[in-house]
Design a protein around this motif. Structure first.
Motif, PDB file in Angstrom:
ATOM      1  N   TYR A 112      68.535 103.663  -9.224  1.00  0.00           N
ATOM      2  CA  TYR A 112      68.387 104.441  -7.998  1.00  0.00           C
ATOM      3  C   TYR A 112      68.597 105.920  -8.281  1.00  0.00           C
ATOM      4  CZ  TYR A 112      73.472 104.973  -7.540  1.00  0.00           C
ATOM      5  OH  TYR A 112      74.791 105.299  -7.753  1.00  0.00           O
ATOM      6  N   SER A 113      68.099 106.736  -7.369  1.00  0.00           N
ATOM      7  CA  SER A 113      68.380 108.171  -7.407  1.00  0.00           C
ATOM      8  C   SER A 113      68.566 108.655  -5.974  1.00  0.00           C
ATOM      9  CB  SER A 113      67.254 108.950  -8.094  1.00  0.00           C
ATOM     10  OG  SER A 113      66.072 108.884  -7.332  1.00  0.00           O
ATOM     11  N   ILE A 114      69.457 109.637  -5.829  1.00  0.00           N
ATOM     12  CA  ILE A 114      69.714 110.251  -4.529  1.00  0.00           C
ATOM     13  C   ILE A 114      69.526 111.753  -4.710  1.00  0.00           C
ATOM     14  CG2 ILE A 114      71.365 110.615  -2.662  1.00  0.00           C
ATOM     15  CD1 ILE A 114      72.904 108.137  -3.764  1.00  0.00           C
ATOM     16  N   ASN A 115      68.609 112.316  -3.955  1.00  0.00           N
ATOM     17  CA  ASN A 115      68.361 113.756  -4.015  1.00  0.00           C
ATOM     18  C   ASN A 115      68.547 114.364  -2.637  1.00  0.00           C
ATOM     19  OD1 ASN A 115      67.389 113.994  -6.825  1.00  0.00           O
ATOM     20  ND2 ASN A 115      65.789 112.631  -6.082  1.00  0.00           N
ATOM     21  N   GLU A 116      68.951 115.630  -2.617  1.00  0.00           N
ATOM     22  CA  GLU A 116      69.066 116.378  -1.369  1.00  0.00           C
ATOM     23  C   GLU A 116      67.939 117.389  -1.316  1.00  0.00           C
ATOM     24  OE1 GLU A 116      72.846 118.205  -0.461  1.00  0.00           O
ATOM     25  OE2 GLU A 116      73.893 116.553  -1.441  1.00  0.00           O
ATOM     26  N   ASN A 117      67.304 117.483  -0.145  1.00  0.00           N
ATOM     27  CA  ASN A 117      66.232 118.442   0.044  1.00  0.00           C
ATOM     28  C   ASN A 117      66.273 118.922   1.492  1.00  0.00           C
ATOM     29  OD1 ASN A 117      63.941 119.958  -0.191  1.00  0.00           O
ATOM     30  ND2 ASN A 117      62.538 118.231  -0.376  1.00  0.00           N
ATOM     31  N   PHE A 118      66.638 120.181   1.704  1.00  0.00           N
ATOM     32  CA  PHE A 118      66.708 120.771   3.047  1.00  0.00           C
ATOM     33  C   PHE A 118      67.524 119.906   4.006  1.00  0.00           C
ATOM     34  CE2 PHE A 118      62.706 122.443   1.272  1.00  0.00           C
ATOM     35  CZ  PHE A 118      63.010 123.801   1.312  1.00  0.00           C
ATOM     36  N   ASN A 119      68.773 119.636   3.652  1.00  0.00           N
ATOM     37  CA  ASN A 119      69.715 118.868   4.473  1.00  0.00           C
ATOM     38  C   ASN A 119      69.284 117.426   4.729  1.00  0.00           C
ATOM     39  OD1 ASN A 119      71.527 120.939   4.648  1.00  0.00           O
ATOM     40  ND2 ASN A 119      70.807 121.646   6.628  1.00  0.00           N
ATOM     41  N   ARG A 120      68.429 116.904   3.877  1.00  0.00           N
ATOM     42  CA  ARG A 120      67.998 115.520   4.022  1.00  0.00           C
ATOM     43  C   ARG A 120      68.145 114.838   2.672  1.00  0.00           C
ATOM     44  NH1 ARG A 120      61.551 114.321   4.250  1.00  0.00           N
ATOM     45  NH2 ARG A 120      61.484 115.667   2.471  1.00  0.00           N
ATOM     46  N   TYR A 121      68.477 113.569   2.725  1.00  0.00           N
ATOM     47  CA  TYR A 121      68.595 112.778   1.504  1.00  0.00           C
ATOM     48  C   TYR A 121      67.288 112.032   1.246  1.00  0.00           C
ATOM     49  CZ  TYR A 121      73.638 113.471   1.949  1.00  0.00           C
ATOM     50  OH  TYR A 121      74.885 114.019   2.055  1.00  0.00           O
ATOM     51  N   ILE A 122      66.888 112.009  -0.001  1.00  0.00           N
ATOM     52  CA  ILE A 122      65.754 111.202  -0.430  1.00  0.00           C
ATOM     53  C   ILE A 122      66.314 110.192  -1.420  1.00  0.00           C
ATOM     54  CG2 ILE A 122      63.505 111.180  -1.544  1.00  0.00           C
ATOM     55  CD1 ILE A 122      63.336 114.191  -0.627  1.00  0.00           C
ATOM     56  N   VAL A 123      66.271 108.934  -1.049  1.00  0.00           N
ATOM     57  CA  VAL A 123      66.894 107.874  -1.824  1.00  0.00           C
ATOM     58  C   VAL A 123      65.794 106.952  -2.348  1.00  0.00           C
ATOM     59  CG1 VAL A 123      68.631 106.049  -1.803  1.00  0.00           C
ATOM     60  CG2 VAL A 123      68.866 107.996  -0.247  1.00  0.00           C
ATOM     61  N   ASP A 124      65.699 106.862  -3.662  1.00  0.00           N
ATOM     62  CA  ASP A 124      64.695 106.007  -4.306  1.00  0.00           C
ATOM     63  C   ASP A 124      65.434 104.854  -4.974  1.00  0.00           C
ATOM     64  OD1 ASP A 124      62.395 104.975  -5.380  1.00  0.00           O
ATOM     65  OD2 ASP A 124      62.096 106.577  -6.825  1.00  0.00           O
ATOM     66  N   ILE A 125      65.155 103.642  -4.522  1.00  0.00           N
ATOM     67  CA  ILE A 125      65.879 102.456  -4.982  1.00  0.00           C
ATOM     68  C   ILE A 125      64.895 101.488  -5.627  1.00  0.00           C
ATOM     69  CG2 ILE A 125      67.311 100.498  -4.283  1.00  0.00           C
ATOM     70  CD1 ILE A 125      68.056 102.239  -1.774  1.00  0.00           C
ATOM     71  N   LYS A 126      65.235 101.020  -6.813  1.00  0.00           N
ATOM     72  CA  LYS A 126      64.449 100.001  -7.513  1.00  0.00           C
ATOM     73  C   LYS A 126      65.251  98.701  -7.493  1.00  0.00           C
ATOM     74  CE  LYS A 126      61.541 103.101  -9.278  1.00  0.00           C
ATOM     75  NZ  LYS A 126      60.454 103.531  -8.480  1.00  0.00           N
ATOM     76  N   LEU A 127      64.651  97.668  -6.933  1.00  0.00           N
ATOM     77  CA  LEU A 127      65.292  96.358  -6.914  1.00  0.00           C
ATOM     78  C   LEU A 127      64.823  95.548  -8.117  1.00  0.00           C
ATOM     79  CD1 LEU A 127      64.954  95.361  -3.144  1.00  0.00           C
ATOM     80  CD2 LEU A 127      66.894  96.454  -4.286  1.00  0.00           C
TER      81      LEU A 127
END
Length: 111
Positions: free
Chosen positions: A37-52
């Motif tokens: 997984y990765s968690i990024n912040e962009n303009f006060n929003r989280y972008i969470v990419d999860i691989k199952l």
């Protein structure tokens, strides 16, 4: 449904919250079904990419509901799902009583 989410978001003061970030990270670190997984912040929003490790839309939905329960503020939250070929994307927002809230794009796919 996306209009409802947009209207909900328009009423919030979107911020990043270290407590929500920590709860999200803790949940993802503990989950045996997550391969990466990765968690990024962009303009006060989280972008969470999860691989199952095992992915189907149904497994992603079950996983997302547990994630949502682990990180949502108790006052209010809303989400909508978009199916995109080999992944699903959730737009998730949650707020406290003072209308301070977090917004996330959560993308779930297979490894």
């Amino acid at each position: 449904m996306f209009r409802i989410v947009n209207d909900y978001l328009s009423k919030l003061n979107i911020v990043t919250d270290p407590d929500i970030y920590d709860a999200l990270k803790k949940f993802l670190d503990k989950s045996k079904s997550v391969s990466n997984y990765s968690i990024n912040e962009n303009f006060n929003r989280y972008i969470v990419d999860i691989k199952l490790s095992k992915y189907t839309v149904i497994l992603a939905d079950v996983f997302y509901r547990k994630l949502e329960a682990a990180i949502a503020y108790p006052y209010s939250h809303i989400s909508v799902r978009y199916n995109e070929e080999n992944r699903v994307r959730y737009r998730f927002a949650s707020c406290q009583e003072d209308k301070t809230g977090v917004y996330m794009d959560i993308i779930i796919s297979g490894k």
